[in-house]
Design a protein around this motif. Structure first.
Motif, PDB file in Angstrom:
ATOM      1  N   GLY A 167       1.514   8.847  -7.781  1.00 15.52           N
ATOM      2  CA  GLY A 167       0.495   8.277  -6.909  1.00 15.52           C
ATOM      3  C   GLY A 167       0.994   7.284  -5.884  1.00 15.52           C
ATOM      4  O   GLY A 167       0.196   6.750  -5.116  1.00 15.52           O
ATOM      5  N   LEU A 168       2.283   7.001  -5.833  1.00 12.65           N
ATOM      6  CA  LEU A 168       2.790   6.103  -4.810  1.00 12.65           C
ATOM      7  C   LEU A 168       2.775   6.819  -3.465  1.00 12.65           C
ATOM      8  O   LEU A 168       3.020   8.019  -3.383  1.00 12.65           O
ATOM      9  CB  LEU A 168       4.219   5.653  -5.124  1.00 12.65           C
ATOM     10  CG  LEU A 168       4.379   4.481  -6.082  1.00 12.65           C
ATOM     11  CD1 LEU A 168       3.952   4.851  -7.484  1.00 12.65           C
ATOM     12  CD2 LEU A 168       5.824   4.006  -6.079  1.00 12.65           C
ATOM     13  N   CYS A 169       2.484   6.068  -2.422  1.00 13.74           N
ATOM     14  CA  CYS A 169       2.416   6.617  -1.070  1.00 13.74           C
ATOM     15  C   CYS A 169       3.758   6.363  -0.388  1.00 13.74           C
ATOM     16  O   CYS A 169       4.025   5.258   0.086  1.00 13.74           O
ATOM     17  CB  CYS A 169       1.277   5.959  -0.303  1.00 13.74           C
ATOM     18  SG  CYS A 169      -0.330   6.201  -1.090  1.00 13.74           S
ATOM     19  N   ILE A 170       4.605   7.391  -0.363  1.00 11.92           N
ATOM     20  CA  ILE A 170       5.970   7.241   0.133  1.00 11.92           C
ATOM     21  C   ILE A 170       6.247   8.255   1.236  1.00 11.92           C
ATOM     22  O   ILE A 170       5.979   9.438   1.074  1.00 11.92           O
ATOM     23  CB  ILE A 170       7.000   7.466  -1.005  1.00 11.92           C
ATOM     24  CG1 ILE A 170       6.756   6.493  -2.151  1.00 11.92           C
ATOM     25  CG2 ILE A 170       8.424   7.335  -0.464  1.00 11.92           C
ATOM     26  CD1 ILE A 170       7.636   6.750  -3.361  1.00 11.92           C
ATOM     27  N   GLY A 171       6.814   7.759   2.322  1.00 11.17           N
ATOM     28  CA  GLY A 171       7.349   8.624   3.360  1.00 11.17           C
ATOM     29  C   GLY A 171       8.861   8.659   3.211  1.00 11.17           C
ATOM     30  O   GLY A 171       9.513   7.613   3.240  1.00 11.17           O
ATOM     31  N   ASP A 178       0.827  -1.210   0.000  1.00  7.49           N
ATOM     32  CA  ASP A 178       0.000   0.000   0.000  1.00  7.49           C
ATOM     33  C   ASP A 178       0.860   1.258   0.000  1.00  7.49           C
ATOM     34  O   ASP A 178       0.422   2.305  -0.469  1.00  7.49           O
ATOM     35  CB  ASP A 178      -0.903   0.032   1.241  1.00  7.49           C
ATOM     36  CG  ASP A 178      -1.898  -1.112   1.260  1.00  7.49           C
ATOM     37  OD1 ASP A 178      -2.693  -1.207   0.300  1.00  7.49           O
ATOM     38  OD2 ASP A 178      -1.871  -1.905   2.219  1.00  7.49           O
ATOM     39  N   GLY A 179       2.048   1.155   0.563  1.00  8.88           N
ATOM     40  CA  GLY A 179       2.913   2.318   0.655  1.00  8.88           C
ATOM     41  C   GLY A 179       4.339   1.925   0.992  1.00  8.88           C
ATOM     42  O   GLY A 179       4.637   0.742   1.217  1.00  8.88           O
ATOM     43  N   TYR A 180       5.186   2.934   1.050  1.00  2.28           N
ATOM     44  CA  TYR A 180       6.619   2.714   1.185  1.00  2.28           C
ATOM     45  C   TYR A 180       7.224   3.709   2.165  1.00  2.28           C
ATOM     46  O   TYR A 180       6.794   4.857   2.227  1.00  2.28           O
ATOM     47  CB  TYR A 180       7.304   2.875  -0.178  1.00  2.28           C
ATOM     48  CG  TYR A 180       6.700   1.966  -1.216  1.00  2.28           C
ATOM     49  CD1 TYR A 180       7.132   0.654  -1.350  1.00  2.28           C
ATOM     50  CD2 TYR A 180       5.653   2.399  -2.026  1.00  2.28           C
ATOM     51  CE1 TYR A 180       6.554  -0.199  -2.275  1.00  2.28           C
ATOM     52  CE2 TYR A 180       5.069   1.558  -2.956  1.00  2.28           C
ATOM     53  CZ  TYR A 180       5.519   0.252  -3.076  1.00  2.28           C
ATOM     54  OH  TYR A 180       4.941  -0.589  -3.983  1.00  2.28           O
ATOM     55  N   VAL A 181       8.248   3.239   2.887  1.00  2.00           N
ATOM     56  CA  VAL A 181       9.006   4.096   3.779  1.00  2.00           C
ATOM     57  C   VAL A 181      10.466   4.023   3.333  1.00  2.00           C
ATOM     58  O   VAL A 181      11.067   2.945   3.347  1.00  2.00           O
ATOM     59  CB  VAL A 181       8.862   3.664   5.258  1.00  2.00           C
ATOM     60  CG1 VAL A 181       9.623   4.618   6.166  1.00  2.00           C
ATOM     61  CG2 VAL A 181       7.395   3.587   5.661  1.00  2.00           C
TER      62      VAL A 181
END
Length: 179
Positions: free
Chosen positions: A109-113, A75-78
């Motif tokens: 659109g990628l969810c990245i912190g 769903d996302g990336y850190v």
């Protein structure tokens, strides 16, 4: 004299679990370990799960995220790591290129912190990485979680960001639709 206060958003609530990929460049292993500890704690606090992978350096973090996005189901990336200024311009290249690549993925659109620290010296890195101090690993995980919440909120949206194939082709042919 105290510095400015910072407002930190509450973690979002999720009706179904989130799965994140933590990508870390452990060049400075103790700094990386602190960043990872902060990120893991924040993800767990939100009820999420994670996988953790190591890559050689900060420049490889965005590439690993790109591969995972194409070939996996996160769903996302850190993104975690640390770049400390040295004697050459390599610092500028690594900081700018890794950050730019992550930002471009975000615009897609990628969810990245982004928790890749860019600092002048080791002491600055240690304070920023420590979960009991500035906790930038936890902050990066929280940023990814907030973006995942937005993506889920707007998940039914069909309009894209930027140019689409249809728009580009319509401009070439003069027609409004392409079949």
């Amino acid at each position: 004299m105290a510095g400015p206060s910072h407002h930190i958003l509450q973690l979002p609530d999720f009706d179904k679990p989130v799965k994140l990929l933590i990508v870390v460049a452990p060049y400075y292993k103790d700094i990386a370990d602190h960043l990872v500890a902060g990120a893991k704690a924040e993800i767990e606090k939100a009820g999420g799960t994670y996988e953790l992978i190591d890559v050689p350096g900060a420049l490889e973090v965005p590439t690993a995220i790109g591969i995972a996005e194409r070939m996996s189901n996160f769903d996302g990336y850190v993104a975690l790591g640390c770049v400390i200024r040295g004697e050459t311009t390599h610092y500028d290249t690594v900081c700018n290129d890794s950050s730019r690549a992550l930002q471009l993925f975000g615009m897609q659109g990628l969810c990245i912190g982004n928790g890749i620290l860019t600092v002048e010296n080791y002491d600055q890195a240690a304070v920023r990485a420590d979960p009991d101090q500035m906790n930038k690993g936890g902050g990066a995980a929280a940023a990814a979680l907030h973006l995942i919440a937005l993506a889920r909120k707007w998940g039914g949206a069909t309009k894209g960001v930027g140019f689409t194939r249809e728009i580009l082709l319509a401009g070439q042919t003069g027609s409004k639709t392409v079949t």
